[in-house]
Design a protein around this motif. Structure first.
Motif, PDB file in Angstrom:
ATOM      1  N   ILE A 124       0.835  -1.208   0.000  1.00  0.00           N
ATOM      2  CA  ILE A 124       0.000   0.000   0.000  1.00  0.00           C
ATOM      3  C   ILE A 124       0.864   1.250   0.000  1.00  0.00           C
ATOM      4  N   LEU A 180     -18.928   4.612   0.273  1.00  0.00           N
ATOM      5  CA  LEU A 180     -17.877   5.125  -0.600  1.00  0.00           C
ATOM      6  C   LEU A 180     -16.957   3.999  -1.073  1.00  0.00           C
ATOM      7  N   ASP A 181     -16.725   3.021  -0.182  1.00  0.00           N
ATOM      8  CA  ASP A 181     -15.771   1.951  -0.458  1.00  0.00           C
ATOM      9  C   ASP A 181     -16.365   0.772  -1.205  1.00  0.00           C
ATOM     10  N   PHE A 240     -17.493  -1.968  -3.495  1.00  0.00           N
ATOM     11  CA  PHE A 240     -17.308  -2.302  -4.897  1.00  0.00           C
ATOM     12  C   PHE A 240     -18.290  -3.366  -5.370  1.00  0.00           C
ATOM     13  N   PRO A 300     -15.124   3.463  -7.115  1.00  0.00           N
ATOM     14  CA  PRO A 300     -14.451   2.160  -7.111  1.00  0.00           C
ATOM     15  C   PRO A 300     -14.702   1.358  -8.390  1.00  0.00           C
ATOM     16  N   VAL A 315     -12.455   2.822 -11.012  1.00  0.00           N
ATOM     17  CA  VAL A 315     -11.065   2.434 -10.740  1.00  0.00           C
ATOM     18  C   VAL A 315     -10.855   0.975 -11.142  1.00  0.00           C
ATOM     19  N   VAL A 367      -4.041   5.587 -11.818  1.00  0.00           N
ATOM     20  CA  VAL A 367      -4.843   4.726 -10.947  1.00  0.00           C
ATOM     21  C   VAL A 367      -4.330   4.831  -9.512  1.00  0.00           C
ATOM     22  N   ASN A 368      -2.994   4.858  -9.380  1.00  0.00           N
ATOM     23  CA  ASN A 368      -2.418   5.020  -8.038  1.00  0.00           C
ATOM     24  C   ASN A 368      -2.907   6.302  -7.390  1.00  0.00           C
ATOM     25  N   SER A 393      -6.513   5.947  -6.374  1.00  0.00           N
ATOM     26  CA  SER A 393      -6.600   5.079  -5.207  1.00  0.00           C
ATOM     27  C   SER A 393      -6.174   5.804  -3.944  1.00  0.00           C
ATOM     28  N   LEU A 429      -8.858   7.962  -2.589  1.00  0.00           N
ATOM     29  CA  LEU A 429      -9.910   7.190  -1.938  1.00  0.00           C
ATOM     30  C   LEU A 429      -9.461   6.708  -0.549  1.00  0.00           C
ATOM     31  N   VAL A 430      -8.225   6.196  -0.477  1.00  0.00           N
ATOM     32  CA  VAL A 430      -7.695   5.731   0.807  1.00  0.00           C
ATOM     33  C   VAL A 430      -7.654   6.885   1.801  1.00  0.00           C
ATOM     34  N   THR A 432     -11.172   7.809   3.108  1.00  0.00           N
ATOM     35  CA  THR A 432     -11.691   6.807   4.042  1.00  0.00           C
ATOM     36  C   THR A 432     -10.999   6.893   5.386  1.00  0.00           C
ATOM     37  N   ILE A 433      -9.676   7.001   5.372  1.00  0.00           N
ATOM     38  CA  ILE A 433      -8.949   7.000   6.643  1.00  0.00           C
ATOM     39  C   ILE A 433      -9.274   8.242   7.454  1.00  0.00           C
ATOM     40  N   THR A 485     -12.670   7.832   8.955  1.00  0.00           N
ATOM     41  CA  THR A 485     -12.649   6.833  10.014  1.00  0.00           C
ATOM     42  C   THR A 485     -12.023   7.362  11.292  1.00  0.00           C
ATOM     43  N   TRP A 519      -9.940  -0.388   6.773  1.00  0.00           N
ATOM     44  CA  TRP A 519     -10.473   0.862   6.244  1.00  0.00           C
ATOM     45  C   TRP A 519      -9.878   1.218   4.898  1.00  0.00           C
ATOM     46  N   ASN A 553      -9.760   0.322   1.067  1.00  0.00           N
ATOM     47  CA  ASN A 553     -10.603  -0.343   0.093  1.00  0.00           C
ATOM     48  C   ASN A 553      -9.999  -1.666  -0.398  1.00  0.00           C
ATOM     49  N   LEU A 611     -10.523  -3.218  -3.125  1.00  0.00           N
ATOM     50  CA  LEU A 611     -10.075  -3.094  -4.506  1.00  0.00           C
ATOM     51  C   LEU A 611      -8.652  -2.545  -4.564  1.00  0.00           C
ATOM     52  N   ILE A 612      -8.386  -1.553  -3.723  1.00  0.00           N
ATOM     53  CA  ILE A 612      -7.075  -0.905  -3.759  1.00  0.00           C
ATOM     54  C   ILE A 612      -5.999  -1.820  -3.187  1.00  0.00           C
ATOM     55  N   TYR A 632      -5.278  -4.256  -5.870  1.00  0.00           N
ATOM     56  CA  TYR A 632      -4.515  -3.578  -6.910  1.00  0.00           C
ATOM     57  C   TYR A 632      -3.051  -3.418  -6.491  1.00  0.00           C
ATOM     58  N   ALA A 633      -2.846  -3.114  -5.198  1.00  0.00           N
ATOM     59  CA  ALA A 633      -1.484  -2.964  -4.690  1.00  0.00           C
ATOM     60  C   ALA A 633      -0.706  -4.271  -4.869  1.00  0.00           C
TER      61      ALA A 633
END
Lengths: 280, 287
Positions: free
Chosen positions: A35, A217-218, A220, A235, A238, A250-251, A254, A257-258, A261-262, A265, B105, B107, B109-110, B113-114
């Motif tokens: 990640i 949001l997350d 898929f 998603p 993507v 795409v990175n 992504s 989006l990450v 979300t974080i 949260t 938390w 995704n 999909l991500i 993908y990683a």
């Protein structure tokens, strides 16, 4: 035997064992390295995405200016907002119901409410597809944002049970004497709810709402089956880009989006433990 | 008041969740009569086809096997992590727990993908191998480095499942190790058992509820996985989820897809019932 060991390491001090620490360290490295590299390489000035060629934010601009990606992003935010509002209201009502009332078949009712949480995502996805395509007809021809209503309805269906759980666990800590005191002092049922119960459960409601937002949001799989060609979400878009190629664009998408979300949260976690927040 | 609170949630659950599931259930007993029409005839043909056709039976078996192996690997990887966290105190404990929870938390999909970027022929693993290969001057002896085909096979799917679901395994394990009375371990060591023996005779049996809970929590979503085998497995390593998706999208054979997805549902309910049964049998050691 103990003489030969370092004095600080008892037989039960497993957390001081070097090999265990190394093992756990490597596990976390394996979890996070992909990640983190994904995020780092979204700033890489190269299409090849494997060798570092300098820092750039151009792929973020590229993603931003990608019309269909941006449209999908707006769709996602719209769906998540509506889904959050509706599922927070529904979930809170269910939580109050389960907290306040005893009724026949209550545990069966609770089981049904938990069903959207345990059913495999793909089963729920295909159920939504069958339901909207064969029974009600996809609202695909409708104008924006009403063409998103099928996806939104599905998101609400799997989000509000989560909200109900979060709010209910907050309500479990409520002191019923406060309610009695309020009624003793002449407040009506309605006044008691808004002035006594609601302020107490508010952190739970907010945490539940934020959870619903990130879930929507997350998501898929369920969206993938409910969305049509003109109702892509972030998603799903993507996903179609990922299938096509691995690019820094795409990175970048992504990473955004990450990040969203974080952040949401972390805010939610703060609301779930308001005592900690008060202490700073 | 009761009805005011009960009505909206129940309505939504019935209309947008139970009714769709009921439709799929009904479809699983139906026949495709034309491109868009399905007749519910009460036939069991779709189920027979699912478990009677070698191709599909093979995929069902493979899904069960891959999920079982990946679940076992998750357990092996997660147990020491959970074990360490429950023995650490203070700030580090919080930090490690957050590190376990954080991937929830991110995704799915991500995260998949990683992994794609790690495993592909021009990915980080092959890049690393090539670097080692060239550093050792092996390219002068054996010729150019041939990248390993790490993607689109059972290996990549299993690795992907372990990677994605491992954090789900840590939490129930952690909960039960944390609750374990550590004086049992002391007693066992005092009485002369080795660390290994203590672990397998005391720690593992006493944390069994957490192990069972973790296995079920991880196995169910793995069995129904769609995205991971789709992106990492391609056409070579399909699981039930991919077959279901194909029936509902490309193949447009709703009844058969419905039967497959209800087989998956029955498996899920079976696993949940097993968990409830295990929890009931060991009363006082609730999962």
């Amino acid at each position: 035997m103990g003489v030969f060991k370092r004095a600080s390491q008892g037989p039960l001090d497993y957390h001081r064992r070097l090999w265990l620490r190394l093992y756990v360290g490597l596990t976390f490295l394996a979890i996070y390295a992909p990640i983190i590299t994904l995020i780092i390489f979204s700033f890489n000035d190269s299409r090849r995405n494997i060798v570092w060629r300098g820092f750039t934010t151009k792929y973020y601009w590229k993603a931003w200016n990608n019309d269909s990606l941006f449209e999908a992003f707006v769709n996602s935010l719209t769906i998540a907002s509506v889904s959050t509002i509706v599922s927070t209201i529904l979930g809170t009502m269910v939580a109050l119901l389960l907290w306040r009332f005893r009724f026949p078949l209550k545990s069966a009712y609770e089981g049904l409410m938990a069903l959207p949480i345990v059913v495999p995502e793909i089963c729920m996805g295909v159920a939504m597809l069958a339901f909207f395509s064969r029974v009600t007809g996809f609202p695909t021809g409708w104008i924006w944002p009403f063409n998103l209503s099928a996806i939104t309805a599905a998101h609400i269906a799997f989000s509000f049970p989560f909200v109900a759980i979060v709010v209910r666990s907050r309500l479990a800590g409520f002191n019923r004497e406060l309610e009695e005191a309020s009624k003793d002092l002449g407040a009506s049922e309605w006044q008691t709810f808004w002035k006594v119960i609601f302020p107490f459960m508010k952190p739970g409601v907010i945490a539940g709402a934020l959870l619903a937002f990130t879930l929507s949001l997350d998501d898929f799989v369920v969206t993938f089956f409910t969305s049509g060609p003109d109702t892509l979400t972030f998603p799903v878009k993507v996903y179609s880009m990922v299938r096509f190629s691995v690019t820094p664009e795409v990175n970048a998408a992504s990473t955004v989006l990450v990040a969203i979300t974080i952040i949401v949260t972390i805010i939610a976690m703060r609301f779930q433990s308001p005592e900690k927040m008060a202490r700073g | 008041m009761f009805w005011f609170l009960a009505a909206p949630g129940t309505f939504w659950l019935v209309v947008f969740f139970l009714a769709p599931l009921a439709i799929v259930w009904a479809l699983s007993f139906g026949e495709q009569t034309s491109l868009v029409d399905t007749e519910i005839t009460g036939t069991l043909e779709n189920y027979v086809r699912a478990v009677g056709t070698p191709v599909y039976l093979q995929i069902i078996w493979k899904s069960l096997w891959i999920s079982a192996i990946a679940t076992f690997l998750c357990l092996v990887v997660a147990y020491p992590v959970a074990f360490l966290i429950s023995f650490v105190r203070g700030r580090w404990k919080m930090l490690l727990l957050v590190a376990v929870i954080l991937p929830f938390w991110i995704n799915l999909l991500i995260r998949t993908y990683a992994l794609l970027a790690v495993f592909r022929t021009r990915g980080f693993v092959n890049f690393g191998f090539e670097w080692i290969y060239n550093t050792l001057w092996l390219d002068t002896i054996f010729g150019r480095f041939q990248p390993l085909e790490l993607l689109y096979n059972n290996f990549s799917v299993t690795a992907g499942l372990v990677y994605v679901f491992m954090p789900f395994m840590v939490l129930p394990l952690y909960a039960s190790i944390e609750r374990l009375d550590k004086s049992y371990l002391e007693a066992s060591l005092d009485l002369g058992a080795s660390q290994t023996r203590t672990f397998f005779r005391i720690t593992v049996p006493l944390t069994m509820p957490g192990i069972v809970s973790g296995i079920i929590l991880v196995f169910i979503p793995m069995l129904g996985a769609f995205l991971i085998p789709d992106l990492l497995g391609g056409t070579n390593a399909q699981m039930i989820g991919n077959v279901i998706e194909r029936q509902f999208k490309a193949a447009n054979d709703y009844p058969f897809g419905a039967a497959l997805s209800f087989l998956l549902m029955y498996a899920t309910f079976g696993a949940l019932a097993l968990r409830a049964f295990m929890a009931g049998r060991k009363s006082g050691m609730e999962i």
